[in-house]
Structure formats: C-alpha cells, structure tokens
Design an enzyme around this catalytic site. Structure first.
Site, PDB file in Angstrom:
ATOM      1  CB  SER A 183      21.433  -6.494  -6.930  1.00 34.71           C
ATOM      2  OG  SER A 183      21.103  -7.361  -7.985  1.00 34.71           O
ATOM      3  CG  HIS A 211      21.911  -2.053  -6.037  1.00 34.06           C
ATOM      4  ND1 HIS A 211      21.214  -2.272  -4.872  1.00 34.06           N
ATOM      5  CD2 HIS A 211      21.397  -2.917  -6.942  1.00 34.06           C
ATOM      6  CE1 HIS A 211      20.331  -3.243  -5.051  1.00 34.06           C
ATOM      7  NE2 HIS A 211      20.422  -3.639  -6.306  1.00 34.06           N
ATOM      8  CE  LYS A 242      16.549  -1.935  -5.330  1.00 29.95           C
ATOM      9  NZ  LYS A 242      16.814  -2.290  -6.717  1.00 29.95           N
TER      10      LYS A 242
HETATM   11  C1  LIG Z   1      15.801  -3.080  -7.673  1.00 28.92           C
HETATM   12  C2  LIG Z   1      16.347  -3.040  -9.042  1.00 28.92           C
HETATM   13  C3  LIG Z   1      15.534  -2.731 -10.128  1.00 28.92           C
HETATM   14  C4  LIG Z   1      14.054  -2.565 -10.000  1.00 28.92           C
HETATM   15  O1  LIG Z   1      13.743  -1.374  -9.380  1.00 28.92           O
HETATM   16  P1  LIG Z   1      12.327  -1.189  -8.641  1.00 28.92           P
HETATM   17  O2  LIG Z   1      12.167   0.291  -8.561  1.00 28.92           O
HETATM   18  O3  LIG Z   1      12.459  -1.849  -7.318  1.00 28.92           O
HETATM   19  O4  LIG Z   1      11.304  -1.829  -9.511  1.00 28.92           O
HETATM   20  C5  LIG Z   1      16.130  -2.634 -11.368  1.00 28.92           C
HETATM   21  N1  LIG Z   1      17.455  -2.848 -11.535  1.00 28.92           N
HETATM   22  C6  LIG Z   1      18.256  -3.173 -10.508  1.00 28.92           C
HETATM   23  C7  LIG Z   1      19.711  -3.410 -10.750  1.00 28.92           C
HETATM   24  C8  LIG Z   1      17.724  -3.284  -9.226  1.00 28.92           C
HETATM   25  O5  LIG Z   1      18.507  -3.627  -8.207  1.00 28.92           O
END
Ligand SMILES: *Cc1c(COP(=O)(O)O)cnc(C)c1O
Length: 390
Positions: A183, A211, A242
């Site tokens: 990320s 992602h 996302k």
């Molecule tokens: C955003 C994210 C999460 C958490 O997901 P949410 O649904 O926002 O709690 C977990 N792992 C990665 C790699 C992320 O980017």
C-alpha cells in the site's frame, strides 16, 4: 465516602498525559487530524471546503456514485452466528466464492477484522508466521495477537524467506502471509515464488488482495487470478472497501477453511455482521466490477502515464508498477512541505512518513483513479514540478 481533598487531586486531570503526547506529535508535525471530505466527479474531492484533484483515494475505479442505494435494512441485528446472517450476506458470499473460483467465502466486518480474525485462528503458540516486512498494519497486529512466532522477511526477498523457512522447519504450522500490492510502495508480491516455497516447505499461504481486488485479473478477481495461481492460495483475503467502494471484507478458500473460521475467528464470532444494505451494495459492486474492464484499462493508462511523467521529471517512483505511485523524497520535512505546496496548487496527495514507512523514506503517495482526466493529471504534474523547484 470520597475524601474531598483526595477527590480534587484525583479528578485533577486524569487524561493530562495525553496532552503531552499530542503536543509532542504536533511539534514534530505528526499530529493526525480528521478532515471533512466529499467526493466530486472526475476524480476530484472537496476537503475542508477546498476543491482538489483527488490523488489520495482508494476508489481506484471511480465506483463511488455509480451504485444505487438498496432499499434494505440498515440495521445489522447481531453477530452472524446468532441472528445477523441476513440472506443478502449469504448471497454476497456466493458471488465472491464464484468470482474467485473458490468453494466458499466468509464476509467479515472489515479488512482489519478479517486479518485479525483469520491470523489468530490459523496459528497459535508453537507455530510460525512468515510475513513480508512491509505488510499492512492489520497483518502485523493479527500476527502479534496470534501468539505465534512472528518472523518478518525482507521486503519481497524470497531468498531471505527461504532461509527463514529452513531455520524454522521444525515448527508445527507455518503460514506465509503477504500483501498482493503493497500500500505504501505500489510494488507487487512475487506470488509465484511464494507458491513454490509454500509447496516446498509445507506452509500455508495467505494473500491480502486489498489493493489488487477489482483492479487486476479477469473480472477484477485480483493478482493471484491474474497469475493463474488462485488454487495455490490457501487463504485469499479481499476487502470491499478499496476498489469496491463499500465496507467489509472477506476470506475465500475451501469449505474446510470457512467452516473452521466460522468456529474459530473471534472477530467474526464476537462482532456484528454487516447490515443487509451494505451487503447488497457490495453484491452490486461485485457485479459492476466484473464488467469494468474499461475502467481497469483506464486506470492502468493513467497510472503508467503519471508514473513515467514523474520519472521524466527526474523523480524517484521506487519499484511501483501499479496505481499506487510513491514519489520518494527521504526527508520528512520535504515530504510535508511538498504536500502542502501541492494542496495550495489544487492537488490532494498525502505525505507518508515514519512510523508508517521506515526512517528516511518519507514520500508523497499518489493514488491514481480510472476517472482522472489527462488534463487534470497534467496540471498535477506541473504542480509537482513547481513544488519541487521551490
Ligand atoms: C486497507 C487495508 C486493509 C484493511 O481493510 P479495511 O476494510 O479498510 O479495514 C487490510 N489490508 C490491506 C493491505 C489494506 O490496504
């Protein structure tokens, strides 16, 4: 009875210690704040009243605003194991399993909860988690909470991972876990090599596709689907938050895995299920995303354009090959200054600094969207160029 004298002292200010800590964060320019933000069309955003080009969103395909609000309950009703398992949740799981060619899927309240619940269920004392050093915070916290030994291998370094697997070959259960797209760097995990290692060393493999979900692979099924190795990923984690533009997350895998998690994942058992309306929106999103090849293509075109133009300006975009494009600056102050200067020029892009990234690797992180217009990206590139000359 409360002693008056004592009471004064105790009711003093029990939370005063926080003020000192907040002041320290403020003085080092690390104080985080919530700002009001509203999405506008064409990849723009209004933050605290300012209309900016949105280069900090996870809505990669521009799905927000495309779906109809379902006419369903907003109330959840309870844990899914008690009375919160609305048919919309079951339908969503059916669609997710189908999308990933998995036998089963299990929806959690969020990605953070899915990672916590899954990691703590899969391993325990006497087991070992092998985790990429740059994995998401929820994976790190899940690993710590699991009580398993937490072994972190150098970012993307499969040779280092192999050395560690050899060293811990006597462990009871072994779990390799990685983000698919990282990320903060926008680089990609070497999933094919990880599959080789998990087979050679008899480990489980868990991939967090937060992602890459919606963005990569046929119908947006993610990186492992794009590589055709989905069947070797024992635990596929995806978020609905996302590219899917909603809320919630899921695990896909075998019937056994899902049945096991229903019985052992505490963040599923002891937490409320998604409201039916949220699950129904997510089902719509799965459908919309499956048909969004044009958006996926536009996203890639925008990301490649923006990344190569930054490079042409002599800027360092690290190892990014995706829609997440860091501009490496090193110093925290520089990252902060450039981000402020970009905002003054109409561009929303956040500085990423320690502790989110290692010391001396502060950066601006740009997140591209399919709906960005080329002329807006050109304005952003000019703004970057100007901000860097300041
Ligand atoms: C955003 C994210 C999460 C958490 O997901 P949410 O649904 O926002 O709690 C977990 N792992 C990665 C790699 C992320 O980017």
């Amino acid at each position: 009875m409360i002693d008056k004298h004592n009471e004064d002292r105790v009711t003093g200010q029990p939370l005063d210690w926080m003020k000192a800590e907040l002041q320290m964060l403020d003085e080092t320019h690390r104080l985080r704040q919530l700002r009001s933000s509203e999405r506008l069309p064409d990849g723009r955003i209004r933050i605290d009243g300012l209309d900016l080009l949105n280069l900090c969103s996870n809505d990669y395909l521009g799905i927000i605003g495309e779906l109809k609000a379902p006419a369903l309950d907003c109330g959840a009703g309870g844990s899914r194991l008690i009375c919160g398992n609305h048919p919309e949740l079951i339908e969503l799981e059916r669609r997710l399993a189908e999308l990933h060619g998995a036998s089963s899927s299990l929806v959690f309240g969020s990605g953070f909860l899915a990672n916590l619940g899954c990691l703590t269920a899969l391993v325990d004392r006497g087991d070992v988690i092998f985790s990429d050093k740059l994995n998401h915070a929820s994976i790190i916290d899940g690993a710590l909470l699991s009580r398993a030994e937490h072994v972190r291998y150098r970012h993307l370094d499969v040779d280092h991972l192999e050395t560690l697997l050899k060293k811990h070959s006597g462990a009871r259960r072994k779990l390799i876990v990685t983000d698919s797209i990282f990320s903060m760097d926008g680089d990609v995990a070497p999933l094919e090599r990880l599959v080789e290692l998990k087979l050679r060393y008899d480990a489980m493999l868990m991939v967090d596709e937060a992602h890459s979900g919606g963005v990569m692979g046929p119908r947006g099924a993610g990186l492992s689907a794009a590589l055709g190795i989905g069947e070797h990923v024992d635990v596929h984690m995806g978020t609905l938050s996302k590219a899917y533009g909603g809320y919630g997350a899921y695990i896909c895998g075998s019937d056994t895995l899902v049945q096991y998690l229903i019985n052992r994942a505490r963040s599923l058992i002891f937490s409320t299920g998604l409201p039916p309306s949220v699950a129904a929106s997510a089902s719509q999103a799965v459908d919309w995303i499956a048909h969004a090849d044009q958006r996926r293509q536009a996203l890639q075109v925008n990301a490649n354009y923006f990344r190569s133009e930054l490079q042409r300006l002599g800027l360092d975009t690290g190892e990014s090959s995706t829609q997440i494009v860091p501009m490496m600056l090193g110093s925290e102050n520089l990252a902060l200054r450039v981000s402020e200067s970009l905002r003054d020029r109409g561009i929303a892009a956040l500085p990423i600094r320690p502790p989110t990234v290692p010391m001396n690797s502060s950066r601006i992180r740009f997140s591209l969207m399919a709906t960005h217009r080329t002329k807006d990206l050109d304005v952003a590139l000019q703004a970057v160029s100007d901000a860097m000359q300041e």
